[in-house]
Design a protein around this motif. Structure first.
Motif, PDB file in Angstrom:
ATOM      1  N   LEU A  20       4.342   5.745 -10.253  1.00  0.00           N
ATOM      2  CA  LEU A  20       5.381   6.667  -9.803  1.00  0.00           C
ATOM      3  C   LEU A  20       5.278   8.026 -10.497  1.00  0.00           C
ATOM      4  CD1 LEU A  20       7.683   6.375  -7.773  1.00  0.00           C
ATOM      5  CD2 LEU A  20       9.216   5.902  -9.682  1.00  0.00           C
ATOM      6  N   ARG A  21       5.273   9.088  -9.676  1.00  0.00           N
ATOM      7  CA  ARG A  21       5.247  10.455 -10.205  1.00  0.00           C
ATOM      8  C   ARG A  21       6.561  11.182  -9.934  1.00  0.00           C
ATOM      9  NH1 ARG A  21      -0.561  12.258  -7.600  1.00  0.00           N
ATOM     10  NH2 ARG A  21      -1.753  10.442  -8.280  1.00  0.00           N
ATOM     11  N   SER A  24       0.814  -1.226   0.000  1.00  0.00           N
ATOM     12  CA  SER A  24       0.000   0.000   0.000  1.00  0.00           C
ATOM     13  C   SER A  24       0.841   1.266   0.000  1.00  0.00           C
ATOM     14  CB  SER A  24      -0.932   0.015   1.215  1.00  0.00           C
ATOM     15  OG  SER A  24      -1.802  -1.089   1.211  1.00  0.00           O
ATOM     16  N   LEU A  25       2.162   1.133   0.040  1.00  0.00           N
ATOM     17  CA  LEU A  25       3.032   2.300   0.191  1.00  0.00           C
ATOM     18  C   LEU A  25       2.878   3.257  -0.986  1.00  0.00           C
ATOM     19  CD1 LEU A  25       5.086   3.283   2.294  1.00  0.00           C
ATOM     20  CD2 LEU A  25       6.897   2.341   0.854  1.00  0.00           C
ATOM     21  N   THR A  37       6.503  12.876 -13.260  1.00  0.00           N
ATOM     22  CA  THR A  37       6.609  14.320 -13.489  1.00  0.00           C
ATOM     23  C   THR A  37       7.968  14.852 -13.044  1.00  0.00           C
ATOM     24  OG1 THR A  37       5.575  14.759 -11.347  1.00  0.00           O
ATOM     25  CG2 THR A  37       4.124  14.679 -13.257  1.00  0.00           C
ATOM     26  N   PHE A  38       8.579  14.222 -12.027  1.00  0.00           N
ATOM     27  CA  PHE A  38       9.897  14.617 -11.536  1.00  0.00           C
ATOM     28  C   PHE A  38      10.860  13.443 -11.722  1.00  0.00           C
ATOM     29  CE2 PHE A  38       7.296  17.736  -9.566  1.00  0.00           C
ATOM     30  CZ  PHE A  38       8.096  18.801  -9.188  1.00  0.00           C
ATOM     31  N   LEU A  39      11.969  13.686 -12.412  1.00  0.00           N
ATOM     32  CA  LEU A  39      13.025  12.687 -12.558  1.00  0.00           C
ATOM     33  C   LEU A  39      14.336  13.373 -12.179  1.00  0.00           C
ATOM     34  CD1 LEU A  39      13.973   9.882 -13.442  1.00  0.00           C
ATOM     35  CD2 LEU A  39      14.164  10.753 -15.777  1.00  0.00           C
ATOM     36  N   ILE A  40      14.771  13.177 -10.938  1.00  0.00           N
ATOM     37  CA  ILE A  40      15.932  13.888 -10.397  1.00  0.00           C
ATOM     38  C   ILE A  40      17.010  12.849 -10.076  1.00  0.00           C
ATOM     39  CG2 ILE A  40      16.702  15.602  -8.744  1.00  0.00           C
ATOM     40  CD1 ILE A  40      14.320  16.519 -10.417  1.00  0.00           C
ATOM     41  N   LEU A  41      18.050  12.793 -10.916  1.00  0.00           N
ATOM     42  CA  LEU A  41      19.119  11.797 -10.766  1.00  0.00           C
ATOM     43  C   LEU A  41      20.484  12.468 -10.689  1.00  0.00           C
ATOM     44  CD1 LEU A  41      17.898   9.270 -13.523  1.00  0.00           C
ATOM     45  CD2 LEU A  41      17.238   9.363 -11.114  1.00  0.00           C
ATOM     46  N   LEU A  78       3.056   3.152  -5.300  1.00  0.00           N
ATOM     47  CA  LEU A  78       4.043   4.176  -4.946  1.00  0.00           C
ATOM     48  C   LEU A  78       4.020   5.320  -5.955  1.00  0.00           C
ATOM     49  CD1 LEU A  78       6.366   4.572  -2.839  1.00  0.00           C
ATOM     50  CD2 LEU A  78       7.905   3.722  -4.601  1.00  0.00           C
ATOM     51  N   TYR A  79       3.890   6.559  -5.459  1.00  0.00           N
ATOM     52  CA  TYR A  79       3.956   7.687  -6.384  1.00  0.00           C
ATOM     53  C   TYR A  79       5.060   8.689  -6.045  1.00  0.00           C
ATOM     54  CZ  TYR A  79       0.944  10.380  -3.136  1.00  0.00           C
ATOM     55  OH  TYR A  79       0.409  11.028  -2.037  1.00  0.00           O
TER      56      TYR A  79
END
Length: 968
Positions: free
Chosen positions: A461-462, A412-413, A486-490, A437-438
């Motif tokens: 995932l967002r 449910s996370l 919407t956010f991809l921060i690597l 998970l989002y």
């Protein structure tokens, strides 16, 4: 005696007639009062259509309720009817009215102070309107039987009237969400029958006065989000029946008064966002009925009291943003109903007790404390009690160790944040099992290894935040399965390899940061399709090649691509090396002078002196230069000689001019590489090649030398066009626009008497042809039609985002590609005209009859992007109905917009859908789309939504669960 008997008999017979006359008079008062009230209203949804002034009784009217014994109006309930206007005095004729409820409308003006003069009135609900002015003092001077009054969610100003205290029968008062100011009148505490008082979301100030203990029956007190200051009244504990107390968002201070321990009936206590000090008192554990306790954002200090363990009914506990120290008391294990637990932003330390994760909580936030290493929960076994966990925030602590491999069992996370800790090891592949998970934030740790390809399983995932770690390897191409990202921060890792082109499939991306890695290769050109991008940072990598052109990348900042030495393009101020064939062609059979010189130099390096080598090299260089210049001259002469022939026009049109007398003669510019037209001038600008005509010119099809088909628009506004400099500046701007739903401008050709625009060619044809051509065998399905409408909206939204107005939107200017995607063409051409004059505009788009916004007919109205939205609305109706905007019958003219609007008012809107679909359409999508089209085609520009809103609404139509109240 006989005479007396006759009189009595006469009166007995007359009495029923008198009652009827009296009743009729009452009915007429009610009818008259309501009709007068209706006359001052606007009723856009025709909710009051049943109100007929010729009726003898209003009891069957919509929203009207009557007493069955007297047939007099007792209740007027018009909630959510979309009415606007004033609350008229006509209502004062309803002498038996008990309930007046006009909430969720758009009533304006002041509150009528005479309404309570209706002696039987018990409930007045004017909430959620646009009423203004002060609450009149006279309203509560004749309140009689008034028990409930609500003016919530309006624009009321001024102070709470002192006369409120005279309404001894009041049980419920709600003035929330206004702009009331001043102090709370002391007289409020004398309303001993008051059960609910809501003054929240105002600008009330001063101290909360003593005397609140007089409110014996008080159940709910809401004073949140005001400007109250000072200490709580010491007698607040006298409200023994109080169930809900909300004083959050004020400037209250001091310690909590001892009397509050008597509030044992209280189920909800919120003191959040004040300046309370001292320790959380032990007596808090005596409020055993508490369901929600929020003491967050204060200055409480000390340890969390053990007595909290007595609150076995507690569902939500928030102690965040205080100055609490120590650890969590083990007694809280008894709070077995706890669902949400937030102790973030304190000074707690030590180990996190394992019982937190055994209580079946849904949300846990321990962030920004000092919980130490080795103490974060071991979730490897994923016991059943963890399965309901939805939010787990352990960020900004000192946790260490590795992430548990069994984390995938937390089915449910939804939010997992363990950023800013000392977590090491790899990212477990079980992350891909978290379908709900989002948000996942593992940033600022010591993670290593690669990003597992199994991340594709986290389909909801967002936000993916993995920055500031030691991750290596490639970005997995499978990440495109996370379509909601919407956010991809690597950033700040050690990622290698190229950026996968599949990232371009993540159409919802808004923020991308891949900076400070070791990425190489070129940026995928497909990234220009990411229409929602706000930020894209790839600085400090090893990327190379040309930057993508189009969309967001036309305005990307140089800092976002800096420190990639091999990147080229205008943004980095580094021109890309030419990839076009060079004008000098060397004979492949020759040995080559350079290799000959090299070999001779090698054989005679001992004999030849340095000066001899220099002389030979210089001679060779000069010889090569002479040859190159000669070949280039021949090539230029040949090109100049060919150009007039290439653009020789059939049909007797002669464009005289030559390089001798016109230096700009025959200037051909292609925006993506060099090109020329195929041999055979008959294929260019002749009648056989014509494929369309419009307000700005004639369109032909021709071929480039490489066999690539293009569409050429020969502009017919030469007399109006600006100078060559202005023309080229505007055309180059249009040439940079790239979007999957906009027709690409590939180049142009200029002479002083001829201007050509070169577009991509789509063989499928225009939307107009495919919809209305009788010979067309294509009948669009409903999903295809929706795709066309959605695509047109996205294309227009992109233009408006770049401050470009189309002005000439119509179905002939929308082309359909082979995959069924629409491409809007002919945009921005008005910029070529010397001025945006109403007359010029109207003459250029007169062929767009039916699509033209009404403001074109009014010279005093400014033309804005709203004219495009009107044309789009007509296009929507055209696509759904399959009918032209204006159709001419034998003895009538049918305007599509008026026809559909009439059908909607008659409840027959489904009959407007194109009959060729034969019922094969989704009514739950088609009807809202039709309504959206009508809204866009509103006569008033300000009533039309922005194109970005239109895109969002269309996407909501495909997801009905998100709600579409504005279209219903």
């Amino acid at each position: 005696m006989m005479q007396f008997s006759v009189c009595v008999l006469f009166l007995v017979l007359l009495a029923p007639l008198m009652l009827v006359v009296s009743a009729d008079t009452g009915f007429n008062d009610d009818v008259l009062g309501l009709i007068v009230f209706k006359a001052g209203l606007e009723d856009p949804k025709r909710k009051l259509s049943s109100w007929n002034e010729d009726d003898n009784s209003p009891c069957n009217w919509e929203g009207v309720k009557c007493d069955p014994s007297s047939n007099r109006v007792t209740a007027l309930v018009l909630d959510g009817f979309s009415l606007s206007g004033h609350v008229d005095r006509g209502l004062l004729r309803l002498q038996f009215l008990q309930i007046l409820s006009l909430s969720r409308n758009n009533f304006t003006g002041p509150i009528n102070p005479d309404l309570p003069g209706l002696g039987s009135l018990q409930t007045v609900d004017l909430s959620d309107n646009n009423l203004s002015g002060e609450i009149p003092e006279g309203f509560f001077q004749q309140c009689g039987s008034l028990r409930t009054v609500s003016f919530a969610k309006n624009n009321l100003t001024g102070k709470i009237p002192e006369s409120l205290s005279s309404c001894s029968n009041l049980a419920t008062v709600n003035f929330s969400s206004n702009q009331l100011h001043g102090e709370l009148p002391n007289g409020v505490w004398f309303l001993r029958g008051l059960q609910s008082l809501d003054l929240s979301d105002n600008m009330l100030e001063g101290e909360i006065p003593e005397g609140i203990q007089n409110l014996y029956d008080m159940r709910e007190l809401s004073l949140q989000r005001n400007r109250f200051r000072g200490k709580l009244p010491a007698d607040i504990g006298g409200c023994l029946l109080l169930k809900s107390l909300d004083l959050s968002g004020n400037f209250l201070s001091g310690e909590l008064p001892q009397s509050m321990q008597r509030l044992t009936s209280c189920t909800s206590l919120s003191l959040q966002g004040n300046s309370f000090t001292g320790v959380i008192p032990d007596w808090i554990g005596e409020l055993k009925n508490l369901d929600m306790l929020d003491l967050s954002a204060n200055s409480f200090s000390g340890w969390i009291p053990k007595s909290l363990g007595n609150l076995d009914s507690l569902h939500r506990l928030n102690l965040s943003r205080n100055q609490l120290t120590g650890n969590l008391p083990d007694s809280m294990l008894n709070c077995n109903k706890l669902l949400a637990f937030d102790i973030s932003h304190n000074h707690l330390a030590g180990h996190v007790p394992s019982w937190i994760f055994k209580m079946g909580v849904q949300s846990i936030s321990l962030s920004e404390n000092g919980f130490s290493k080795g103490s974060y929960p071991a979730l490897t076994s994923t016991p059943t009690s963890y399965h309901g966990l939805e939010v787990l925030d352990l960020s900004f602590n000192a946790f260490s160790g590795v992430l548990p491999s069994g984390i995938g069992g937390l089915s449910s996370l939804q939010v997992f944040n363990i950023s800013a800790n000392n977590i090491s090891g790899p990212i477990p592949v079980g992350i891909g099992e978290l379908k709900s998970l989002y948000i996942i934030d593992l940033s600022d740790n010591k993670l290593h290894g690669s990003i597992p390809s199994e991340v594709e399983g986290a389909i909801s995932l967002r936000e993916l935040r993995l920055q500031k770690n030691f991750l290596g390897g490639r970005i997995p191409a499978q990440i495109d399965k996370c379509s909601s990202l919407t956010f991809l921060i690597l950033s700040h890792n050690k990622l290698t390899g190229s950026i996968p082109a599949t990232i371009a499939n993540l159409t919802n991306l808004q923020y991308v940061d891949l900076s400070w890695n070791e990425l190489s290769g070129s940026l995928p050109k497909e990234l220009t399709n990411l229409s929602h991008l706000f930020s894209f940072n790839v600085s400090n990598n090893h990327l190379e090649g040309e930057l993508p052109v189009g969309g967001f990348f036309n305005t990307i900042s140089s800092s976002s691509v800096s420190d990639n030495p091999l990147l080229c393009g205008s943004v980095v101020n580094h021109s890309c090396p030419s990839v076009h064939p060079k004008p000098i062609v060397l004979n492949p059979n020759s040995s080559g002078s350079n290799s000959s010189i090299s070999s001779q130099t090698h054989r005679h390096k001992i004999i030849l002196s340095i000066s001899a080598l220099i002389a030979i090299g210089a001679a060779a260089f000069i010889a090569i230069g002479v040859v190159a210049i000669t070949v280039l001259n021949i090539h230029v002469r040949s090109s100049m000689e060919r150009m007039p022939a290439t653009f020789a026009l059939s049909g007797g049109e002669d464009y005289s001019g030559s390089p001798a007398n016109d230096p700009n003669y025959g200037k051909l510019v292609m925006f993506s590489g060099d090109a020329d037209f195929a041999d055979g001038a008959h294929n260019l600008l002749n009648k056989e090649s014509e494929i369309g005509r419009g307000g700005f010119g004639v369109v032909y099809r021709t071929f480039l030398r490489d066999g690539h088909a293009v569409a050429i628009k020969k502009l017919t506004v030469s007399s109006l066009i600006k100078s060559q400099e202005d023309f080229e500046r505007e055309i180059k701007k249009l040439g940079k626009i790239r979007h999957s739903n906009l027709l690409a401008l590939e180049g142009y050709y200029w002479t002083s008497s001829l201007q050509l625009l070169i577009y991509e060619y789509l063989s499928t044809g225009s939307l107009h042809k495919l919809l209305h051509d009788d010979n067309s065998e294509n009948v669009f399905s409903w999903p295809q039609r929706f795709k066309i409408i959605h695509g047109m909206a996205k294309g227009l939204a992109h233009l408006h985002q770049m401050n470009i107005i189309h002005y000439n939107l119509k179905s002939t200017n929308v082309l359909i590609d082979c995959s069924g995607e629409p491409k809007v063409g002919d945009f921005g051409l008005v910029k070529l005209l010397p001025m945006l004059d109403h007359c010029v505009l109207s003459s250029k788009i007169q062929s767009a009859l039916g699509y033209m916004a009404p403001e074109f007919a009014c010279r005093t109205v400014k033309i804005t992007e709203k004219c495009d939205i009107y044309g789009f609305g007509i296009l929507v109706l055209e696509v759904v109905t399959g009918k032209r905007p204006v159709e001419y019958m034998e003895d009538d003219v049918v305007v599509l917009c008026d026809m559909v609007r009439g059908a909607l008012e008659e409840g027959k809107v489904e009959q407007c859908v194109d009959g060729r679909l034969l019922g094969n359409f989704a009514a739950e999508e088609a009807i809202p789309v039709i309504k959206l089209g009508l809204i866009c085609a509103s006569q008033v520009p300000s009533n039309r939504p922005d194109m970005a809103e239109v895109v969002n609404i269309l996407e909501l139509i495909q997801c009905p669960s998100e709600g579409l109240q504005e279209l219903e």
